[in-house]
Design a protein around this motif. Structure first.
Motif, PDB file in Angstrom:
ATOM      1  N   ALA A  91       0.837  -1.205   0.000  1.00 17.51           N
ATOM      2  CA  ALA A  91       0.000   0.000   0.000  1.00 17.51           C
ATOM      3  C   ALA A  91       0.869   1.252   0.000  1.00 17.51           C
ATOM      4  O   ALA A  91       0.539   2.244  -0.666  1.00 17.51           O
ATOM      5  CB  ALA A  91      -0.918  -0.005   1.222  1.00 17.51           C
ATOM      6  N   GLY A  92       1.975   1.238   0.736  1.00 15.89           N
ATOM      7  CA  GLY A  92       2.816   2.429   0.775  1.00 15.89           C
ATOM      8  C   GLY A  92       4.188   2.191   1.354  1.00 15.89           C
ATOM      9  O   GLY A  92       4.955   3.136   1.547  1.00 15.89           O
ATOM     10  N   GLU A  93       4.535   0.922   1.635  1.00 16.42           N
ATOM     11  CA  GLU A  93       5.826   0.648   2.255  1.00 16.42           C
ATOM     12  C   GLU A  93       6.384  -0.684   1.801  1.00 16.42           C
ATOM     13  O   GLU A  93       5.685  -1.698   1.806  1.00 16.42           O
ATOM     14  CB  GLU A  93       5.708   0.650   3.785  1.00 16.42           C
ATOM     15  CG  GLU A  93       7.022   0.350   4.493  1.00 16.42           C
ATOM     16  CD  GLU A  93       6.872   0.254   6.001  1.00 16.42           C
ATOM     17  OE1 GLU A  93       7.896   0.305   6.700  1.00 16.42           O
ATOM     18  OE2 GLU A  93       5.718   0.118   6.478  1.00 16.42           O
ATOM     19  N   ASP A 146       6.185  -5.910   3.233  1.00 13.53           N
ATOM     20  CA  ASP A 146       5.338  -4.847   2.705  1.00 13.53           C
ATOM     21  C   ASP A 146       4.144  -4.656   3.617  1.00 13.53           C
ATOM     22  O   ASP A 146       3.944  -5.411   4.565  1.00 13.53           O
ATOM     23  CB  ASP A 146       4.893  -5.158   1.266  1.00 13.53           C
ATOM     24  CG  ASP A 146       4.005  -6.393   1.189  1.00 13.53           C
ATOM     25  OD1 ASP A 146       2.856  -6.310   1.657  1.00 13.53           O
ATOM     26  OD2 ASP A 146       4.444  -7.433   0.653  1.00 13.53           O
ATOM     27  N   ASP A 147       3.361  -3.623   3.329  1.00 17.29           N
ATOM     28  CA  ASP A 147       2.202  -3.317   4.159  1.00 17.29           C
ATOM     29  C   ASP A 147       0.897  -3.571   3.405  1.00 17.29           C
ATOM     30  O   ASP A 147      -0.104  -2.895   3.646  1.00 17.29           O
ATOM     31  CB  ASP A 147       2.250  -1.862   4.643  1.00 17.29           C
ATOM     32  CG  ASP A 147       2.239  -0.878   3.481  1.00 17.29           C
ATOM     33  OD1 ASP A 147       2.438  -1.300   2.323  1.00 17.29           O
ATOM     34  OD2 ASP A 147       2.020   0.328   3.731  1.00 17.29           O
ATOM     35  N   GLY A 148       0.921  -4.538   2.514  1.00 11.94           N
ATOM     36  CA  GLY A 148      -0.280  -4.868   1.748  1.00 11.94           C
ATOM     37  C   GLY A 148      -1.228  -5.746   2.530  1.00 11.94           C
ATOM     38  O   GLY A 148      -1.244  -5.752   3.766  1.00 11.94           O
ATOM     39  N   SER A 149      -1.999  -6.541   1.800  1.00  9.20           N
ATOM     40  CA  SER A 149      -3.000  -7.396   2.433  1.00  9.20           C
ATOM     41  C   SER A 149      -2.426  -8.701   2.958  1.00  9.20           C
ATOM     42  O   SER A 149      -3.111  -9.451   3.656  1.00  9.20           O
ATOM     43  CB  SER A 149      -4.123  -7.701   1.435  1.00  9.20           C
ATOM     44  OG  SER A 149      -3.587  -8.323   0.267  1.00  9.20           O
ATOM     45  N   GLY A 208       5.600 -15.175   5.802  1.00  4.87           N
ATOM     46  CA  GLY A 208       4.792 -15.025   7.006  1.00  4.87           C
ATOM     47  C   GLY A 208       4.100 -13.679   6.984  1.00  4.87           C
ATOM     48  O   GLY A 208       3.863 -13.093   5.919  1.00  4.87           O
ATOM     49  N   ARG A 209       3.797 -13.167   8.154  1.00  8.30           N
ATOM     50  CA  ARG A 209       3.092 -11.898   8.278  1.00  8.30           C
ATOM     51  C   ARG A 209       4.050 -10.829   8.781  1.00  8.30           C
ATOM     52  O   ARG A 209       4.728 -11.016   9.795  1.00  8.30           O
ATOM     53  CB  ARG A 209       1.900 -12.029   9.222  1.00  8.30           C
ATOM     54  CG  ARG A 209       1.065 -10.752   9.362  1.00  8.30           C
ATOM     55  CD  ARG A 209      -0.152 -11.005  10.240  1.00  8.30           C
ATOM     56  NE  ARG A 209      -0.968  -9.802  10.416  1.00  8.30           N
ATOM     57  CZ  ARG A 209      -1.871  -9.384   9.538  1.00  8.30           C
ATOM     58  NH1 ARG A 209      -2.081 -10.087   8.437  1.00  8.30           N
ATOM     59  NH2 ARG A 209      -2.560  -8.287   9.758  1.00  8.30           N
ATOM     60  N   ALA A 210       4.095  -9.693   8.088  1.00  5.34           N
ATOM     61  CA  ALA A 210       4.952  -8.584   8.484  1.00  5.34           C
ATOM     62  C   ALA A 210       4.299  -7.774   9.596  1.00  5.34           C
ATOM     63  O   ALA A 210       3.086  -7.845   9.819  1.00  5.34           O
ATOM     64  CB  ALA A 210       5.227  -7.673   7.279  1.00  5.34           C
ATOM     65  N   GLU A 211       5.102  -6.997  10.310  1.00  2.00           N
ATOM     66  CA  GLU A 211       4.578  -6.154  11.380  1.00  2.00           C
ATOM     67  C   GLU A 211       3.546  -5.167  10.854  1.00  2.00           C
ATOM     68  O   GLU A 211       2.590  -4.823  11.554  1.00  2.00           O
ATOM     69  CB  GLU A 211       5.718  -5.404  12.065  1.00  2.00           C
ATOM     70  CG  GLU A 211       6.657  -6.294  12.866  1.00  2.00           C
ATOM     71  CD  GLU A 211       7.720  -5.499  13.581  1.00  2.00           C
ATOM     72  OE1 GLU A 211       7.689  -4.241  13.469  1.00  2.00           O
ATOM     73  OE2 GLU A 211       8.575  -6.102  14.249  1.00  2.00           O
ATOM     74  N   ALA A 212       3.735  -4.712   9.617  1.00  2.00           N
ATOM     75  CA  ALA A 212       2.806  -3.748   9.026  1.00  2.00           C
ATOM     76  C   ALA A 212       1.537  -4.413   8.507  1.00  2.00           C
ATOM     77  O   ALA A 212       0.655  -3.733   7.983  1.00  2.00           O
ATOM     78  CB  ALA A 212       3.494  -2.982   7.893  1.00  2.00           C
ATOM     79  N   GLY A 213       1.450  -5.735   8.627  1.00  2.00           N
ATOM     80  CA  GLY A 213       0.250  -6.443   8.214  1.00  2.00           C
ATOM     81  C   GLY A 213       0.333  -7.117   6.865  1.00  2.00           C
ATOM     82  O   GLY A 213      -0.539  -7.914   6.512  1.00  2.00           O
ATOM     83  N   GLY A 214       1.354  -6.813   6.093  1.00  2.00           N
ATOM     84  CA  GLY A 214       1.494  -7.413   4.771  1.00  2.00           C
ATOM     85  C   GLY A 214       2.281  -8.711   4.813  1.00  2.00           C
ATOM     86  O   GLY A 214       2.324  -9.405   5.833  1.00  2.00           O
TER      87      GLY A 214
END
Length: 266
Positions: free
Chosen positions: A150-152, A170-173, A222-228
């Motif tokens: 989305a932006g990172e 990344d901060d995507g879905s 896996g899942r990033a801290e930003a949610g992506g």
């Protein structure tokens, strides 16, 4: 199979297991050829249409579109050739290289990315392998992050004991937990609604994992801290003798690469 425990029964079981493995390999080869043909057909048909229109009406020739289709074909051909080489058992080189410096260099060349990549890379961490193949892995992971962020987009390199870890987040879905192995299969794209031009052919992550295995490492998501999504490439630090596990889905082409793609080598 005889219901006994003698040599004849063991031979029968071994033969059946071998035939089952061969049948599965042939099935994978057929699916690969069918998928590759499908992926190649679309840009070739588009390019032919544009050139035929241009021949009849030069003023209507879509040169940028023709160039884009040509580039897409070139990239797809390069991916197929690399997969053929990996399936043929090509081993990674043993050159020592600084993975941190590689990340800094590759990120610095991506000034036109939709989202600027933040590289949190310090010092020097060395691994042994092919610089070109590891650069391809990094590029594929960053391309994937660019499509979904989305932006990172962030790339980091760190040392963990005897391993070097390259992470791209990344901060995507993100990737649903049930799909985290499937995305590494060839020609798999989770979002069927997106266009093929934007989504790619679905080979990038398959190549990245195959290369990781050829270097004695792993690639997991896996899942990033930003949610992506968080992709982590783990490689043995230079100086260790890495084991070389057989990649998941190896020999999907078997002896077919030279027949399907020719004897050319990159």
């Amino acid at each position: 199979e005889p219901q006994t425990h003698d040599e004849v029964a063991k031979l029968a079981r071994t033969t059946n297991e071998t035939l089952t493995a061969l049948e599965a390999s042939v099935d994978r080869q057929r699916r690969f050829v069918a998928d590759a043909s499908h992926e190649l057909r679309s840009p070739i048909a588009s390019l032919r249409t544009q050139l035929e229109v241009g021949e009849a009406h030069p003023e209507l020739l879509d040169v940028p579109g023709a160039v884009a289709d040509t580039v897409r074909l070139q990239q797809l051909a390069a991916d197929l050739l690399l997969l053929a080489r990996l399936d043929a058992g090509e081993q990674a080189g043993r050159t020592r290289l600084d993975l941190a410096a590689l990340v800094r260099e590759e990120v610095s060349q991506r000034s036109t990315d939709r989202i600027p990549v933040t590289a949190d890379v310090r010092g020097s961490v060395e691994v042994a392998g092919s610089r070109g193949q590891l650069a391809r892995v990094l590029g594929n992971l960053l391309d994937n992050a660019q499509r979904h962020a989305a932006g990172e987009v962030r790339a980091t390199v760190r040392r963990e004991g005897g391993q070097v870890v390259l992470a791209v987040a990344d901060d995507g879905s993100g990737v649903p937990e049930t799909e985290r192995e499937r995305i590494f299969e060839r020609f798999v794209r989770l979002d069927d609604a997106r266009s093929r031009d934007d989504g790619g052919a679905g080979l990038g992550l398959a190549i990245a994992r195959d290369v990781a295995h050829r270097h004695g490492g792993t690639l997991e998501v896996g899942r990033a801290e930003a949610g992506g999504a968080l992709f982590e490439l783990r490689l043995p630090a230079a100086g260790r003798d890495p084991e070389r596990p057989v990649p998941t889905g190896a020999s999907a082409l078997g002896a077919a690469p030279a027949q399907v793609l020719g004897d050319r080598r990159e």
